[in-house]
Write a protein that holds these residues in place. Structure first.
Motif, PDB file in Angstrom:
ATOM      1  N   TRP A  57      11.720 -11.319  -9.930  1.00 40.80           N
ATOM      2  CA  TRP A  57      11.422 -10.647 -11.207  1.00 40.80           C
ATOM      3  C   TRP A  57       9.931 -10.742 -11.535  1.00 40.80           C
ATOM      4  O   TRP A  57       9.347  -9.797 -12.074  1.00 40.80           O
ATOM      5  N   TYR A  60       8.230  -8.241  -9.440  1.00 38.49           N
ATOM      6  CA  TYR A  60       8.587  -6.917  -9.960  1.00 38.49           C
ATOM      7  C   TYR A  60       7.687  -6.554 -11.148  1.00 38.49           C
ATOM      8  O   TYR A  60       7.145  -5.449 -11.223  1.00 38.49           O
ATOM      9  N   TRP A  78       7.197  -4.002  -5.013  1.00 35.78           N
ATOM     10  CA  TRP A  78       8.633  -3.752  -5.141  1.00 35.78           C
ATOM     11  C   TRP A  78       9.327  -3.781  -3.790  1.00 35.78           C
ATOM     12  O   TRP A  78      10.396  -4.360  -3.646  1.00 35.78           O
ATOM     13  N   SER A 106      14.256  -3.543  -7.463  1.00 42.18           N
ATOM     14  CA  SER A 106      12.911  -3.340  -6.927  1.00 42.18           C
ATOM     15  C   SER A 106      12.884  -2.223  -5.896  1.00 42.18           C
ATOM     16  O   SER A 106      11.981  -1.384  -5.903  1.00 42.18           O
ATOM     17  N   THR A 109      13.351   1.150  -7.642  1.00 44.11           N
ATOM     18  CA  THR A 109      12.135   1.472  -8.383  1.00 44.11           C
ATOM     19  C   THR A 109      11.051   1.951  -7.434  1.00 44.11           C
ATOM     20  O   THR A 109      10.374   2.949  -7.704  1.00 44.11           O
TER      21      THR A 109
END
Length: 129
Positions: A57, A60, A78, A106, A109
């Motif tokens: 995270w 990210y 990502w 990730s 995205t």
């Protein structure tokens, strides 16, 4: 043979579930116990899952920050998060569900943002030409 009540009697098919790291799995009549994992290994995997998810995270969010401030470098972060998870052995990945969530978010995205950049470049080239 010993008479009843004398000496030590060992029951066949009895397995003690204590195990120390680095020692072989317990066996019953020559067969390893499948699916058996001592509690400390399960706790270690849960801790590893949480730590991996936290790192994922963080990377990210760093990817989003860099994408917004420094151009399209976010997908590098990502895709790195996704690679960190999916390059692990399948048996290990199956136990890392929190880390898997971060890796999937990730990866998606990165795919979506990369697609948007490609579309914008194609449209820009089309407008210029």
């Amino acid at each position: 043979p010993q008479e009843k009540g004398q000496g030590t009697h060992v029951q066949p098919h009895v397995v003690h579930m204590a195990q120390v790291l680095g020692q072989p799995q317990p066996v019953i009549v020559g067969q390893p116990l499948s699916g058996y994992q001592p509690v400390y290994i399960q706790q270690n995997m849960a801790g590893q899952d949480m730590k991996g998810a936290q790192i994922g995270w963080l990377l990210y969010l760093v990817g989003w920050f860099l994408c917004c401030c420094c151009g399209p470098i976010g997908p590098v972060f990502w895709f790195a998060v996704a690679c960190m998870h999916f390059c692990k052995p399948a048996e290990q990945r199956a136990q890392l569900q929190q880390e898997k969530t971060v890796a999937m978010v990730s990866c998606f995205t990165g795919i979506i943002c990369t697609g948007v950049v490609v579309i914008v470049i194609v449209l820009f080239i089309g407008l210029v030409a």
